[in-house]
Write an enzyme that holds these catalytic residues in place. Structure first.
Site, PDB file in Angstrom:
ATOM      1  N   GLY A   1       5.503 -16.831  17.937  1.00  0.00           N
ATOM      2  CA  GLY A   1       5.663 -17.065  19.366  1.00  0.00           C
ATOM      3  C   GLY A   1       4.367 -16.888  20.117  1.00  0.00           C
ATOM      4  O   GLY A   1       3.452 -16.204  19.661  1.00  0.00           O
ATOM      5  N   CYS A   2       4.308 -17.526  21.288  1.00  0.00           N
ATOM      6  CA  CYS A   2       3.163 -17.367  22.182  1.00  0.00           C
ATOM      7  C   CYS A   2       3.694 -17.304  23.610  1.00  0.00           C
ATOM      8  O   CYS A   2       4.824 -16.875  23.832  1.00  0.00           O
ATOM      9  CB  CYS A   2       2.150 -18.495  21.990  1.00  0.00           C
ATOM     10  N   GLN A   3       2.930 -17.757  24.573  1.00  0.00           N
ATOM     11  CA  GLN A   3       3.369 -17.681  25.963  1.00  0.00           C
ATOM     12  C   GLN A   3       4.416 -18.754  26.279  1.00  0.00           C
ATOM     13  O   GLN A   3       5.425 -18.473  26.901  1.00  0.00           O
ATOM     14  CB  GLN A   3       2.158 -17.813  26.901  1.00  0.00           C
TER      15      GLN A   3
END
Length: 134
Positions: A84-86
């Site tokens: 995951g990221c932003q």
């Protein structure tokens, strides 16, 4: 004639599916945001990893050329990971790199941390609180 693509297929799951897999203990969360972003708030799992795909540099964000090596130092290719990221963009790139490197069980978390927060899923922070002088 059908052409064979050498590109691995990135499977994107939503935050609810990610939460379910993480809660069951089947997968480990790999947050590929910058360390600063991670410290401000991240998916709340004790064993969440933070290995940035991009790094803050004087010229802006640059790709972390050590990303794959850093992941391989903490994970093996059979580990089950949710990346995951932003917002889901950096994590898609990171997932692609991991799949190309031979990781077999990797999902991209669509919508990223923003979607996680919007869905009121558990969040942890590592931001340092200022010490109060007595």
């Amino acid at each position: 004639m059908r052409s064979c693509s050498s590109e691995p297929e990135i499977i994107t799951i939503d935050v609810h599916k990610a939460n379910l897999l993480l809660r069951k203990g089947e997968y480990r969360f790999l947050d590929v945001r910058t360390t600063e972003e991670f410290m401000e708030g991240h998916v709340d799992f004790d064993d969440a990893l933070n290995i940035p795909y991009m790094l803050n540099a004087p010229q802006g964000r640059v790709r972390n050329n050590k990303f794959l090596g850093q992941v391989l130092s903490l994970c093996n290719k059979d580990d089950q990971l949710i990346v995951g990221c932003q917002s889901g963009v950096r994590s898609a790139y990171a997932t692609n790199i991991l799949l190309k490197a031979g990781f077999k069980h990797v999902y991209n978390m669509g919508g990223g941390y923003l979607a996680w927060v919007e869905n009121d899923l558990p969040v942890a922070t590592l931001a340092l609180t200022p010490k109060l002088e007595l």
